[in-house]
Motif scaffolding. Structure first.
Motif, PDB file in Angstrom:
ATOM      1  N   ILE A  87       2.815  10.571  -3.943  1.00 20.81           N
ATOM      2  CA  ILE A  87       2.498   9.148  -4.105  1.00 20.81           C
ATOM      3  C   ILE A  87       2.218   8.895  -5.581  1.00 20.81           C
ATOM      4  CG2 ILE A  87       0.041   9.498  -3.518  1.00 20.81           C
ATOM      5  CD1 ILE A  87       0.173   6.698  -2.112  1.00 20.81           C
ATOM      6  N   PHE A  91       1.166   5.933  -8.416  1.00 21.70           N
ATOM      7  CA  PHE A  91       0.690   4.600  -8.796  1.00 21.70           C
ATOM      8  C   PHE A  91       1.007   4.400 -10.282  1.00 21.70           C
ATOM      9  CE2 PHE A  91      -1.791   5.910  -5.201  1.00 21.70           C
ATOM     10  CZ  PHE A  91      -2.140   4.761  -4.508  1.00 21.70           C
ATOM     11  N   GLN A 104       0.461  -2.996  -9.948  1.00 22.89           N
ATOM     12  CA  GLN A 104       0.872  -1.580  -9.949  1.00 22.89           C
ATOM     13  C   GLN A 104       1.965  -1.374  -8.904  1.00 22.89           C
ATOM     14  OE1 GLN A 104      -2.790   0.488  -8.982  1.00 22.89           O
ATOM     15  NE2 GLN A 104      -2.642   0.029  -6.812  1.00 22.89           N
ATOM     16  N   VAL A 136       3.532   1.265  -6.178  1.00 24.21           N
ATOM     17  CA  VAL A 136       3.092   2.426  -5.394  1.00 24.21           C
ATOM     18  C   VAL A 136       4.326   2.971  -4.684  1.00 24.21           C
ATOM     19  CG1 VAL A 136       1.431   3.352  -3.760  1.00 24.21           C
ATOM     20  CG2 VAL A 136       0.900   1.216  -4.959  1.00 24.21           C
ATOM     21  N   LYS A 144       5.892   5.962  -2.514  1.00 20.99           N
ATOM     22  CA  LYS A 144       5.495   7.054  -1.625  1.00 20.99           C
ATOM     23  C   LYS A 144       6.752   7.838  -1.295  1.00 20.99           C
ATOM     24  CE  LYS A 144       1.718   6.911   1.271  1.00 20.99           C
ATOM     25  NZ  LYS A 144       1.013   6.724   2.520  1.00 20.99           N
ATOM     26  N   PHE A 162      -2.905   7.537   2.510  1.00 25.20           N
ATOM     27  CA  PHE A 162      -3.711   6.991   1.423  1.00 25.20           C
ATOM     28  C   PHE A 162      -4.843   6.297   2.163  1.00 25.20           C
ATOM     29  CE2 PHE A 162      -4.898   3.804  -1.784  1.00 25.20           C
ATOM     30  CZ  PHE A 162      -5.336   4.718  -2.727  1.00 25.20           C
ATOM     31  N   HIS A 209      -9.682   1.920   2.668  1.00 21.20           N
ATOM     32  CA  HIS A 209     -10.539   1.429   1.583  1.00 21.20           C
ATOM     33  C   HIS A 209     -10.487  -0.088   1.540  1.00 21.20           C
ATOM     34  CE1 HIS A 209      -6.500   1.473  -0.133  1.00 21.20           C
ATOM     35  NE2 HIS A 209      -6.912   0.571  -1.023  1.00 21.20           N
ATOM     36  N   ASP A 236     -10.142  -2.929  -1.534  1.00 25.56           N
ATOM     37  CA  ASP A 236      -9.743  -2.857  -2.941  1.00 25.56           C
ATOM     38  C   ASP A 236     -10.960  -2.955  -3.863  1.00 25.56           C
ATOM     39  OD1 ASP A 236      -7.110  -2.240  -2.554  1.00 25.56           O
ATOM     40  OD2 ASP A 236      -6.464  -4.325  -2.448  1.00 25.56           O
ATOM     41  N   TRP A 272       0.883  -7.309  -1.345  1.00 24.84           N
ATOM     42  CA  TRP A 272       1.645  -6.048  -1.247  1.00 24.84           C
ATOM     43  C   TRP A 272       3.079  -6.439  -0.921  1.00 24.84           C
ATOM     44  CZ3 TRP A 272       4.959  -2.801   0.987  1.00 24.84           C
ATOM     45  CH2 TRP A 272       4.889  -1.428   0.681  1.00 24.84           C
ATOM     46  N   ILE A 274       1.710  -0.046   4.995  1.00 25.48           N
ATOM     47  CA  ILE A 274       0.279  -0.373   4.992  1.00 25.48           C
ATOM     48  C   ILE A 274      -0.193  -0.615   6.439  1.00 25.48           C
ATOM     49  CG2 ILE A 274      -1.276  -2.312   4.388  1.00 25.48           C
ATOM     50  CD1 ILE A 274      -0.809  -0.783   1.969  1.00 25.48           C
ATOM     51  N   HIS A 311      -7.830  -1.300   4.494  1.00 25.47           N
ATOM     52  CA  HIS A 311      -6.411  -0.965   4.639  1.00 25.47           C
ATOM     53  C   HIS A 311      -6.165   0.470   4.182  1.00 25.47           C
ATOM     54  CE1 HIS A 311      -6.791  -2.450   0.504  1.00 25.47           C
ATOM     55  NE2 HIS A 311      -5.674  -1.800   0.204  1.00 25.47           N
ATOM     56  N   SER A 313      -2.525   3.515   3.971  1.00 30.42           N
ATOM     57  CA  SER A 313      -1.111   3.720   4.310  1.00 30.42           C
ATOM     58  C   SER A 313      -0.969   5.142   4.830  1.00 30.42           C
ATOM     59  CB  SER A 313      -0.175   3.444   3.123  1.00 30.42           C
ATOM     60  OG  SER A 313      -0.374   4.385   2.094  1.00 30.42           O
ATOM     61  N   ARG A 317       9.312   5.111  -0.065  1.00 33.84           N
ATOM     62  CA  ARG A 317       8.787   3.784   0.276  1.00 33.84           C
ATOM     63  C   ARG A 317       8.285   3.134  -1.006  1.00 33.84           C
ATOM     64  NH1 ARG A 317       3.068   2.701   1.162  1.00 33.84           N
ATOM     65  NH2 ARG A 317       3.570   2.493  -1.029  1.00 33.84           N
ATOM     66  N   VAL A 377       2.231  -3.835  -5.862  1.00 36.60           N
ATOM     67  CA  VAL A 377       0.941  -4.437  -5.537  1.00 36.60           C
ATOM     68  C   VAL A 377       0.560  -5.381  -6.676  1.00 36.60           C
ATOM     69  CG1 VAL A 377      -1.513  -3.948  -5.138  1.00 36.60           C
ATOM     70  CG2 VAL A 377       0.238  -2.400  -4.229  1.00 36.60           C
TER      71      VAL A 377
HETATM   72  O1  LIG Z   1       0.934   1.362  -1.078  1.00 32.49           O
HETATM   73  C1  LIG Z   1       0.176   2.194  -0.612  1.00 32.49           C
HETATM   74  O2  LIG Z   1       0.564   3.171  -0.002  1.00 32.49           O
HETATM   75  C2  LIG Z   1      -1.311   2.022  -0.773  1.00 32.49           C
HETATM   76  C3  LIG Z   1      -1.637   0.959  -1.754  1.00 32.49           C
HETATM   77  C4  LIG Z   1      -3.038   0.459  -1.633  1.00 32.49           C
HETATM   78  O3  LIG Z   1      -3.675   0.551  -0.628  1.00 32.49           O
HETATM   79  C5  LIG Z   1      -3.624  -0.180  -2.798  1.00 32.49           C
HETATM   80  O4  LIG Z   1      -2.972  -0.255  -3.855  1.00 32.49           O
HETATM   81  O5  LIG Z   1      -4.789  -0.614  -2.677  1.00 32.49           O
END
Ligand SMILES: O=C(O)CCC(=O)C(=O)O
Length: 260
Positions: A69, A71, A109, A111, A113, A121, A124, A126, A141, A154, A203, A205, A215, A219
């Motif tokens: 993964i 970011f 950002q 993301v 995967k 992931f 949490h 944000d 997203w 997600i 949320h 993933s 994937r 974001v």
């Molecule tokens: O895209 C994802 O797999 C997780 C991204 C996410 O939860 C976030 O950026 O807060």
């Protein structure tokens, strides 16, 4: 959920706003065309590739893990076209309707995967990563390609934004606010569709089990203008003003250095 968007404008219905208030999110299907996504994804692919290459030497950096993964943050400062995109009227309409008339980009950002991504992931909010004042901002997203249960889309726990901020625990995979049994619900998105959710919504993933496809998500997060970090008192300067008095306010490329 279907929404009325004609041309480059989006009208949020009262049903959608009720869903956001009660469940914490709204899905906008086919908000962007396949051609728009190909163009944006083409730009982001290059940034992901470069940062993945740099990551490979280290193996892991904060929440990015090479080959799993990745970011890549603050992309809007790296491409005038991308910055123009995050100021698109569709984002203006969504964010001003939810948050109010004056809106700034808070963070962006990609993301990615990869098919080898074998871990969640984790759950949490944000706000668990960086505190903000005011606490509420909106995370969009955006699916650059189809996001499915199979490739690690997600998942959300509807309504959890109403519980307020929850303490997070730092783990090897990221900050975590929930270790219970509730699996939540998956948010599968077709390429060009987007889920907009409250920054306090739980949320996560799941792993990418596709074996073949990366994937790809972008974001894009928006706050009210004047949002700051309550721990430091510093205003966030991660992107341009996109709306003023409810109207588009983007006036051209803003660099990291001249971002106010
Ligand atoms: O895209 C994802 O797999 C997780 C991204 C996410 O939860 C976030 O950026 O807060």
């Amino acid at each position: 959920m279907n929404n009325a968007h004609t041309g480059h404008q989006v009208h949020l219905t009262s049903e959608q706003m009720k869903h956001y208030q009660e469940q914490g999110y709204i899905i906008f299907e086919n908000l962007f065309s396949g051609e728009e996504m190909d163009r944006i994804c083409g730009i982001i692919d290059g940034f992901d590739e470069a940062s993945e290459k740099a990551l490979r030497a280290k193996g892991k950096e904060f929440i990015s893990r090479s080959g799993q993964i990745n970011f890549t943050a603050n992309l809007n400062f790296l491409s005038a076209e991308l910055q123009q995109f995050i100021a698109d009227q569709r984002f203006v309409d969504i964010t001003t309707t939810i948050l109010g008339p004056d809106i700034k980009l808070y963070w962006d950002q990609s993301v990615y995967k990869r098919p080898e991504a074998s871990k969640d992931f984790p759950w949490h909010q944000d706000n668990g990563y960086v505190p903000t004042e005011p606490i509420h901002y909106v995370t969009c997203w955006l699916a650059l390609e189809d996001a499915t249960v199979d490739n690690g889309c997600i998942w959300v726990q509807p309504g959890t934004h109403l519980d307020g901020f929850v303490e997070h625990v730092k783990t090897d995979l990221g900050w975590v606010c929930y270790f219970g049994e509730d699996k939540g619900i998956p948010v599968e998105l077709k390429k060009g569709s987007l889920v907009a959710f409250h920054s306090l919504l739980f949320h996560r993933s799941t792993p990418n089990l596709s074996k073949t496809h990366t994937r790809k998500g972008y974001v894009v997060q928006y706050s009210v203008d004047g949002s700051f970090n309550p721990n430091t008192g510093q205003l966030f300067k991660n992107g341009p003003l996109i709306a003023k008095d409810g109207k588009s306010a983007y006036e051209g490329f803003v660099t990291r250095e001249n971002c106010s």
